[in-house]
Design an enzyme around this catalytic site. Sequence first.
Site, PDB file in Angstrom:
ATOM      1  N   ASN A  86       0.861  -1.185   0.000  1.00 46.03           N
ATOM      2  CA  ASN A  86       0.000   0.000   0.000  1.00 46.03           C
ATOM      3  C   ASN A  86       0.898   1.235   0.000  1.00 46.03           C
ATOM      4  OD1 ASN A  86      -1.871   1.989   0.372  1.00 46.03           O
ATOM      5  ND2 ASN A  86      -2.389   1.425   2.487  1.00 46.03           N
ATOM      6  N   LYS A 115       0.132   4.347  -0.540  1.00 51.48           N
ATOM      7  CA  LYS A 115      -0.473   5.597  -0.064  1.00 51.48           C
ATOM      8  C   LYS A 115      -0.120   6.757  -1.017  1.00 51.48           C
ATOM      9  CE  LYS A 115      -0.255   3.489   4.459  1.00 51.48           C
ATOM     10  NZ  LYS A 115      -0.122   3.574   5.905  1.00 51.48           N
ATOM     11  N   HIS A 152      -9.760   2.126   5.028  1.00 51.11           N
ATOM     12  CA  HIS A 152      -8.451   2.225   5.681  1.00 51.11           C
ATOM     13  C   HIS A 152      -8.535   3.284   6.791  1.00 51.11           C
ATOM     14  CE1 HIS A 152      -4.237   3.075   6.383  1.00 51.11           C
ATOM     15  NE2 HIS A 152      -3.964   1.920   5.805  1.00 51.11           N
ATOM     16  N   GLU A 193      -6.668   5.591   7.607  1.00 56.38           N
ATOM     17  CA  GLU A 193      -6.334   6.959   7.183  1.00 56.38           C
ATOM     18  C   GLU A 193      -7.525   7.615   6.476  1.00 56.38           C
ATOM     19  OE1 GLU A 193      -2.659   5.864   5.261  1.00 56.38           O
ATOM     20  OE2 GLU A 193      -1.839   5.439   7.239  1.00 56.38           O
ATOM     21  N   GLU A 197      -6.098  -4.124  10.940  1.00 57.65           N
ATOM     22  CA  GLU A 197      -5.034  -3.121  10.971  1.00 57.65           C
ATOM     23  C   GLU A 197      -5.202  -2.256  12.214  1.00 57.65           C
ATOM     24  OE1 GLU A 197      -3.003  -2.436   7.057  1.00 57.65           O
ATOM     25  OE2 GLU A 197      -4.630  -1.004   7.129  1.00 57.65           O
ATOM     26  N   GLY A 235       2.310   2.536  10.699  1.00 60.75           N
ATOM     27  CA  GLY A 235       3.338   3.558  10.533  1.00 60.75           C
ATOM     28  C   GLY A 235       4.100   3.901  11.801  1.00 60.75           C
ATOM     29  N   SER A 284       2.929  -1.968  10.518  1.00 62.78           N
ATOM     30  CA  SER A 284       4.363  -2.126  10.769  1.00 62.78           C
ATOM     31  C   SER A 284       4.897  -3.523  10.440  1.00 62.78           C
ATOM     32  CB  SER A 284       4.704  -1.742  12.212  1.00 62.78           C
ATOM     33  OG  SER A 284       4.459  -0.357  12.405  1.00 62.78           O
TER      34      SER A 284
HETATM   35  P1  PGA Z   1       2.601   0.466   7.674  1.00 66.11           P
HETATM   36  O1  PGA Z   1       1.162   0.717   7.001  1.00 66.11           O
HETATM   37  O2  PGA Z   1       3.102  -0.840   7.125  1.00 66.11           O
HETATM   38  O3  PGA Z   1       3.411   1.624   7.267  1.00 66.11           O
HETATM   39  O4  PGA Z   1       2.354   0.361   9.148  1.00 66.11           O
HETATM   40  C1  PGA Z   1       0.244  -0.320   6.862  1.00 66.11           C
HETATM   41  C2  PGA Z   1      -1.033   0.172   6.251  1.00 66.11           C
HETATM   42  O5  PGA Z   1      -1.396   1.333   6.475  1.00 66.11           O
HETATM   43  O6  PGA Z   1      -1.704  -0.569   5.544  1.00 66.11           O
END
Ligand code: PGA
Length: 254
Positions: free
Chosen positions: A8, A10, A98, A100, A170, A176, A215
């Site tokens: 992903n 983003k 998601h 976000e 998630e 992140g 992560s």
């Molecule tokens: P990350 O993001 O691996 O940077 O934690 C995962 C995601 O948002 O799907």
Amino acid sequence: MKKTIIANWKLNGNKKIITDFLLNVHRHLTKTELNSVNIVIAFPQIYLCLVKHIINDLDLNIHLCSQDVSYNSIGAFTGEVSIHMLKENFVKYVIVGHSERRNFHNENNNIILKKFIKVKESELIPILCVGENLKEKEMKQTELVLKQQITKILDELGNTAFDNTIIAYEPVWAIGTGKSASIEEVINIHKFIKKYIQYYTNNSIQSLSIYYGGSVNEKNIKMLSQQKDVDGLLVGNSSLNSEIFIKMIKNMIY
Ligand code: PGA
């Protein structure tokens, strides 16, 4: 069944970075390696068409995913991309809800339900993201939050809601942050999600996959992908660098 890795990206990348990334994947993974894992890439939507051409030219076994979709089909909705447009551009999977999108774009469970329905109707594969934030985790409300996020869809679509779909667990606190959920936490939650849906649908659920995201990196991916309750992994940060991404795929295989 093959395990899946979803990159992903983003709001990252440009034409050159994306092209170089795919060339590196082509260069450093053998055909057998590429076929051992279900590789899915969610670049920003605007690059999906270009990416499809590159994938075809290089004969790469990689599938396309969209990071989001509009719940509208057509009309005066400035800035939106419809499910039909995604389908025309060879997208196979669509991420819905998601964290976000939930946090920065005020997407609530009602909006997410509408998007989920659009994806299901179109016969693309929805990846419904669910997960609790840190405060909810500390208040031991994880299961409650997950139930709310999932029940909204079950109530509307009934027993077949999650047939041939993907739920990505998630936890917001893990995204992140460099702080992944522990293997035990992941297994327990994945089992909880499956059991809850089985219970709700009287065991009639067909082919529901549960992925983990938050992560995931080249160190923890091996252990995570070896768990029978983990069907796939959603990777943000660590998927941006082709070397690390390639290493992650190898770690899933060997
Ligand atoms: P990350 O993001 O691996 O940077 O934690 C995962 C995601 O948002 O799907």
